[in-house]
Design an enzyme around this catalytic site. Sequence first.
Site, PDB file in Angstrom:
ATOM      1  N   GLN A   1       0.799  -1.225   0.000  1.00  0.00           N
ATOM      2  CA  GLN A   1       0.000   0.000   0.000  1.00  0.00           C
ATOM      3  C   GLN A   1       0.835   1.279   0.000  1.00  0.00           C
ATOM      4  O   GLN A   1       0.336   2.324  -0.404  1.00  0.00           O
ATOM      5  CB  GLN A   1      -0.954  -0.007   1.199  1.00  0.00           C
ATOM      6  CG  GLN A   1      -2.018  -1.092   1.082  1.00  0.00           C
ATOM      7  CD  GLN A   1      -2.910  -1.144   2.306  1.00  0.00           C
ATOM      8  OE1 GLN A   1      -2.481  -1.554   3.372  1.00  0.00           O
ATOM      9  NE2 GLN A   1      -4.136  -0.735   2.160  1.00  0.00           N
TER      10      GLN A   1
ATOM     11  N   ARG B   1       4.517   0.389  12.820  1.00  0.00           N
ATOM     12  CA  ARG B   1       4.227  -0.946  12.301  1.00  0.00           C
ATOM     13  C   ARG B   1       4.249  -0.899  10.777  1.00  0.00           C
ATOM     14  O   ARG B   1       3.514  -0.115  10.168  1.00  0.00           O
ATOM     15  CB  ARG B   1       2.834  -1.396  12.790  1.00  0.00           C
ATOM     16  CG  ARG B   1       2.410  -2.703  12.192  1.00  0.00           C
ATOM     17  CD  ARG B   1       0.981  -3.125  12.520  1.00  0.00           C
ATOM     18  NE  ARG B   1       0.706  -4.313  11.732  1.00  0.00           N
ATOM     19  CZ  ARG B   1      -0.454  -4.637  11.192  1.00  0.00           C
ATOM     20  NH1 ARG B   1      -1.520  -3.895  11.385  1.00  0.00           N
ATOM     21  NH2 ARG B   1      -0.567  -5.717  10.466  1.00  0.00           N
TER      22      ARG B   1
ATOM     23  N   HIS C   1       1.711  -9.283   4.764  1.00  0.00           N
ATOM     24  CA  HIS C   1       0.529  -8.436   4.664  1.00  0.00           C
ATOM     25  C   HIS C   1       0.013  -8.483   3.218  1.00  0.00           C
ATOM     26  O   HIS C   1       0.012  -7.474   2.513  1.00  0.00           O
ATOM     27  CB  HIS C   1       0.860  -7.004   5.118  1.00  0.00           C
ATOM     28  CG  HIS C   1      -0.323  -6.179   5.518  1.00  0.00           C
ATOM     29  ND1 HIS C   1      -0.406  -5.500   6.713  1.00  0.00           N
ATOM     30  CD2 HIS C   1      -1.480  -5.912   4.866  1.00  0.00           C
ATOM     31  CE1 HIS C   1      -1.563  -4.851   6.775  1.00  0.00           C
ATOM     32  NE2 HIS C   1      -2.225  -5.077   5.663  1.00  0.00           N
TER      33      HIS C   1
ATOM     34  N   ASN D   1      -1.105 -10.771   8.702  1.00  0.00           N
ATOM     35  CA  ASN D   1      -2.138  -9.777   8.927  1.00  0.00           C
ATOM     36  C   ASN D   1      -3.504 -10.257   8.452  1.00  0.00           C
ATOM     37  O   ASN D   1      -3.672 -10.585   7.279  1.00  0.00           O
ATOM     38  CB  ASN D   1      -1.801  -8.479   8.188  1.00  0.00           C
ATOM     39  CG  ASN D   1      -2.830  -7.400   8.469  1.00  0.00           C
ATOM     40  OD1 ASN D   1      -2.893  -6.896   9.580  1.00  0.00           O
ATOM     41  ND2 ASN D   1      -3.660  -7.071   7.484  1.00  0.00           N
ATOM     42  N   GLU D   2      -4.466 -10.308   9.366  1.00  0.00           N
ATOM     43  CA  GLU D   2      -5.877 -10.554   9.028  1.00  0.00           C
ATOM     44  C   GLU D   2      -6.109 -11.763   8.140  1.00  0.00           C
ATOM     45  O   GLU D   2      -6.542 -11.605   6.985  1.00  0.00           O
ATOM     46  CB  GLU D   2      -6.489  -9.309   8.369  1.00  0.00           C
ATOM     47  CG  GLU D   2      -6.502  -8.104   9.280  1.00  0.00           C
ATOM     48  CD  GLU D   2      -7.136  -6.873   8.619  1.00  0.00           C
ATOM     49  OE1 GLU D   2      -7.428  -6.916   7.410  1.00  0.00           O
ATOM     50  OE2 GLU D   2      -7.338  -5.877   9.316  1.00  0.00           O
TER      51      GLU D   2
ATOM     52  N   ASN E   1      -7.037  -5.919  14.916  1.00  0.00           N
ATOM     53  CA  ASN E   1      -7.451  -4.838  14.023  1.00  0.00           C
ATOM     54  C   ASN E   1      -8.961  -4.696  14.172  1.00  0.00           C
ATOM     55  O   ASN E   1      -9.691  -5.677  14.029  1.00  0.00           O
ATOM     56  CB  ASN E   1      -7.119  -5.160  12.569  1.00  0.00           C
ATOM     57  CG  ASN E   1      -5.618  -5.212  12.314  1.00  0.00           C
ATOM     58  OD1 ASN E   1      -4.819  -4.902  13.196  1.00  0.00           O
ATOM     59  ND2 ASN E   1      -5.242  -5.600  11.110  1.00  0.00           N
TER      60      ASN E   1
ATOM     61  N   TYR F   1     -12.476  -1.953  13.497  1.00  0.00           N
ATOM     62  CA  TYR F   1     -12.993  -0.714  12.925  1.00  0.00           C
ATOM     63  C   TYR F   1     -14.416  -0.364  13.329  1.00  0.00           C
ATOM     64  O   TYR F   1     -14.715   0.787  13.561  1.00  0.00           O
ATOM     65  CB  TYR F   1     -12.906  -0.781  11.384  1.00  0.00           C
ATOM     66  CG  TYR F   1     -11.479  -0.726  10.891  1.00  0.00           C
ATOM     67  CD1 TYR F   1     -10.846   0.489  10.653  1.00  0.00           C
ATOM     68  CD2 TYR F   1     -10.742  -1.892  10.692  1.00  0.00           C
ATOM     69  CE1 TYR F   1      -9.528   0.559  10.224  1.00  0.00           C
ATOM     70  CE2 TYR F   1      -9.415  -1.836  10.261  1.00  0.00           C
ATOM     71  CZ  TYR F   1      -8.818  -0.612  10.036  1.00  0.00           C
ATOM     72  OH  TYR F   1      -7.516  -0.556   9.625  1.00  0.00           O
TER      73      TYR F   1
ATOM     74  N   GLU G   1      -4.462  -2.018  14.410  1.00  0.00           N
ATOM     75  CA  GLU G   1      -5.108  -1.147  13.416  1.00  0.00           C
ATOM     76  C   GLU G   1      -6.421  -0.645  13.975  1.00  0.00           C
ATOM     77  O   GLU G   1      -7.200  -1.431  14.538  1.00  0.00           O
ATOM     78  CB  GLU G   1      -5.458  -1.908  12.113  1.00  0.00           C
ATOM     79  CG  GLU G   1      -4.313  -2.121  11.175  1.00  0.00           C
ATOM     80  CD  GLU G   1      -4.746  -2.797   9.876  1.00  0.00           C
ATOM     81  OE1 GLU G   1      -5.898  -2.606   9.437  1.00  0.00           O
ATOM     82  OE2 GLU G   1      -3.917  -3.519   9.305  1.00  0.00           O
TER      83      GLU G   1
END
Length: 497
Positions: free
Chosen positions: A41, A99, A144, A188-189, A331, A333, A402
């Site tokens: 990203q 991170r 990731h 990650n996730e 993480n 949201y 996150e």
Amino acid sequence: MKRLLGLFAVAAVIFGLDSTSINLEKFPDDFIFGTASSAYQTEGAWNADGKGENIWDHFVHKFPEKIADGRNGDITCDSYHKYKKDVVLLKKLGVNFYRFSLSWTRILPTGFPHRINQAGIDYYNNLINELLANGIEPIVTIYHWDLPLELQKLGGITNSLFADWFEDFSRVVFENFGDRVKFWLTINEPRLICVFGHSTGVFAPGIQSGGIGEYLCNYNVIKAHARSYHLYHKSFRPTQKGRIGLVIDCQWYEPATNSTEDIEAAERKLQFDCGFYGHPVFSKKGDYPQVVKDFVAERSEIEGFPSTRLVLFTQQEIEYIRGTSDFVALNHYTTYYAANDKTITPFTEHPSSAKDSRVHIWQDEDWPSGIFPEFRTVPWGFRKLLKWLKDNYDDPDIYVTENGFSDDNKNLHDRGRVNYTTLYLSALLDAIYKDGVKVKGYAAWSFLDYFEWASGYTIGFGLHQVNFTDPNRPRLPKDSVKTYTSIIKNRKLTPID
Ligand SMILES: *[C@@H]1O[C@H](CO)[C@@H](O)[C@H](O)[C@H]1NC(C)=O
Ligand SMILES: *[C@@H]1O[C@H](CO)[C@@H](O)[C@H](O)[C@H]1NC(C)=O
Ligand SMILES: *[C@@H]1O[C@H](CO)[C@@H](O)[C@H](O)[C@H]1NC(C)=O
């Protein structure tokens, strides 16, 4: 005193202060603040200095129509060339840690460890050394989402050898960076890797295999995580003395009513999304959650499968995987309402985890949201989730790796993000002081606006805006930078007005 506090609480409700009243206690002394990003990203330099092609490079070039604005991460923030400027901004923020993730093909262009790309090693050494020289701890995500394309050609994560490949890559990174990196995040996730990458196919590698490929993906990803953990624990921890764990993403599901079936439905949805990946690693018992095993088995039978579509762990694997994380990295949201879905979808050719879980979810339209409509500001859900993790996973240390708010990438006055960050950190303080949850750190997602996967550059999660049409990619602080800097400096929130 108690009565006075009670009266105050009543007054606060009457005068409507409760919605903005925030926890003004100090963050504990050992609490760490940071910000987060990922390689694909933000780095850009997609083919620079010997880097190999990964599944995201391939996906965005081959299927630009799958990205909201048809653009890609070839250059994005160009952090590969601008890491020194980034560290200056991180230092200004006052963060304790940064991170970031490692691009597998920057280090191993083919995915395999027979050929190490020295330029990739150099880049991460430079970044790590620059951070440490500025008093910022590197927290490093090993994977990731940017799988080497060469590995994808062999089936990628669904190949049963994936755990070997990931262990080999992990060894290379522990050997090269572990003398200075003391805080590792393996993967990650896994949920999004499996659901968006292997069920809906909206993310690379774009595989559409709901209820089958996504479950095979889960099985392989969790095993790969455990291999990396054991490798570190056995061969590197004795000398390098760091910590390592898995990052899961969990949203909160609030029962729509107080009926037993809706309460069970909310818990079931949480287990399908969060527990499906977390339970094998973090729970005392290990393995997938029982409710997930039961519901998938039942639905598989209705659909005519000879046995459950879940790829079950053997007893030996359950024990090998259980406890392979030194903390919960979370993480988070947003929040949804959840209700039991009574309709049993008639037989179709296509299984899915939604048909397996049988939960109907939605959000309250009045909850504030940014550009990304589903990421609504619901701080009380965050507090409940933290308590749930404490109760279900044996009171672990929790690092929020996150948490953040989306804007349109065009405005420096990000009031929604200022509100969101303050309110979520207030809920986090409530979880620490009122519920006794051991939350130890927080990473604001994200440091910069960047390439947001299938949303391209239409959504900004950054504390800083980046001008993606200017070749120099200038970074400009949004208002939230001031808020976050002051929170970190004072180790305390300020009321929002
Ligand atoms: C469920 O019960 C609790 C406690 O009585 C109450 O506070 C809450 O509003 C109820 N929730 C719903 C959705 O009815
Ligand atoms: C931020 O919170 C304040 C105080 O509750 C509110 O008045 C304002 O509308 C919120 N702004 C946004 C963009 O959410
Ligand atoms: C972004 O950079 C381009 C090229 O330098 C410039 O024309 C444009 O005004 C900049 N946009 C903003 C919002 O500053």
